[in-house]
Design an enzyme around this catalytic site. Structure first.
Site, PDB file in Angstrom:
ATOM      1  N   HIS A 101       0.802  -1.238   0.000  1.00  0.00           N
ATOM      2  CA  HIS A 101       0.000   0.000   0.000  1.00  0.00           C
ATOM      3  C   HIS A 101       0.831   1.283   0.000  1.00  0.00           C
ATOM      4  O   HIS A 101       0.526   2.242   0.722  1.00  0.00           O
ATOM      5  CB  HIS A 101      -0.949   0.012   1.190  1.00  0.00           C
ATOM      6  N   HIS A 175      -9.552   2.689   0.811  1.00  0.00           N
ATOM      7  CA  HIS A 175      -9.519   1.527   1.695  1.00  0.00           C
ATOM      8  C   HIS A 175     -10.567   1.635   2.807  1.00  0.00           C
ATOM      9  O   HIS A 175     -10.298   1.327   3.965  1.00  0.00           O
ATOM     10  CB  HIS A 175      -8.115   1.389   2.298  1.00  0.00           C
ATOM     11  N   GLU A 309     -11.433  -2.810  -2.762  1.00  0.00           N
ATOM     12  CA  GLU A 309     -10.341  -1.978  -3.265  1.00  0.00           C
ATOM     13  C   GLU A 309     -10.267  -2.130  -4.788  1.00  0.00           C
ATOM     14  O   GLU A 309      -9.565  -2.987  -5.309  1.00  0.00           O
ATOM     15  CB  GLU A 309      -9.033  -2.393  -2.589  1.00  0.00           C
TER      16      GLU A 309
END
Length: 346
Positions: A101, A175, A309
């Site tokens: 991420h 997210h 996502e």
């Protein structure tokens, strides 16, 4: 329609968007984080349907990425490295040997420039941020823009735009952990999910794609006609077990079906529909969510929320045949995901 702007800690600002149906969305300029989404249930009771911290200051850490914009690359990059045209780039290894991420200095932990706007039937905020060449190990200076727009049809439209001055890798997402029960009254075990996907990406025991695409048929990964999340939580399928008894997998979306994802909570009657021009989605069922976090609606526990996502696949950096995260110099990146909220028709 209106926007409320509130100064919070340090130089953070909170923007609350409200439409004529009394749906509201609150956002921080820090991380472009969605802190709350308040929508009605079948009895028109308005409650929050995303996980968020009770104390905004806790977003400064946020190891579970609650509500945040993720980038430059959403997901896991194998061995925290990739190559473009023969040159290898090394990133921060922030999850074992791998990069997750965007790393510690990812887009979830920067203060974005914010421009609120309002039209006759929409209200929103545009966030912009320049990510400089070499930041986090990534090549290219990237101009990022993420715009959240709330409509009177109870749609939250998220537009992602970017350009880079050299070839790089990029796939942005949000997210947020959704829980349609409202105010985290129940876990997501009984959320009924439909995903227009025939294939998902196999993971190894470190949650890194193996390079194999698996057919969903006759597995707990077949969401084409809808199934409750509890099927995967209780499943003995190897892929469910290694993800921590649930899902943390990339589903390749069927491009012919516009409404890619639908989520329903039978008790509250709430329904969320997701449309996107992204090629796939990681569905994560909070199997490894930190327990005991002080959230707005109580202490966190596993399976308190579900993430969708929407993104390309970082597996494309190491394997052929996956939706690419490569972005060429001066080629505009534009992706959109729309979260639409309603109730079950009685």
């Amino acid at each position: 329609m209106h926007i409320d702007i509130q100064s919070t800690i340090s130089n953070w600002k909170k923007f609350t968007l409200t439409n004529q149906q009394n749906m509201s969305v609150s956002l921080l300029n820090y991380g472009g984080i969605i802190t709350t989404i308040n929508v009605p249930d079948r009895h028109n009771i308005i409650e929050n349907v995303v996980l968020g911290f009770k104390n905004l200051a806790h977003y400064a850490q946020n190891p579970n990425f609650l509500g945040a914009i993720i980038g430059r690359v959403a997901g896991r990059i194998q061995e925290a490295s990739f190559a473009i045209e023969g040159q290898t780039y090394h990133l921060e290894a922030n999850e074992g040997a791998h990069h997750l991420h965007g790393g510690a200095g990812g887009l979830h932990q920067v203060i974005w420039a914010a421009t609120p706007f309002q039209t006759e039937d929409t209200v929103g905020v545009s966030f912009t941020h320049t990510s400089v060449d070499g930041e986090g190990g990534y090549p290219g200076t990237v101009e990022n823009a993420v715009t959240y727009t709330l409509t009177n049809n109870n749609e939250l439209i998220v537009d992602y735009s970017a350009t880079s001055d050299q070839a790089t890798v990029l796939t942005l997402t949000n997210h947020s952990y959704f829980n349609l029960s409202g105010n985290m009254k129940r876990t997501i075990h009984d959320h009924l999910v439909t995903i227009a996907s025939d294939e998902f990406i196999e993971l190894d025991n470190e949650l890194i794609p193996t390079g194999n695409k698996l057919d969903v048929t006759h597995t707990p990964f077949d969401f084409r006609t809808g199934r409750p999340i509890v099927d995967g939580i209780n499943s003995t399928h190897t892929q469910n077990i290694l993800a921590g008894h649930g899902y943390d997998h990339y589903f390749i979306l069927n491009p012919k079906q516009q409404e890619a994802i639908q989520v329903q909570d039978e008790v509250s009657g709430r329904v969320m529909t997701i449309t996107t021009n992204q090629p796939g989605v990681v569905m994560y069922t909070a199997n490894n969510l930190s327990e005991g976090l002080e959230l707005a609606n109580g202490l966190s526990k596993r399976y308190d929320g579900i993430c969708f996502e929407t993104q390309a696949s970082p597996a494309s950096l190491h394997h052929e045949g996956f939706p690419t995260v490569r972005l060429e110099a001066d080629v505009p990146y534009h992706k959109q995901t729309v979260f639409s909220f309603g109730v079950v028709k009685e």
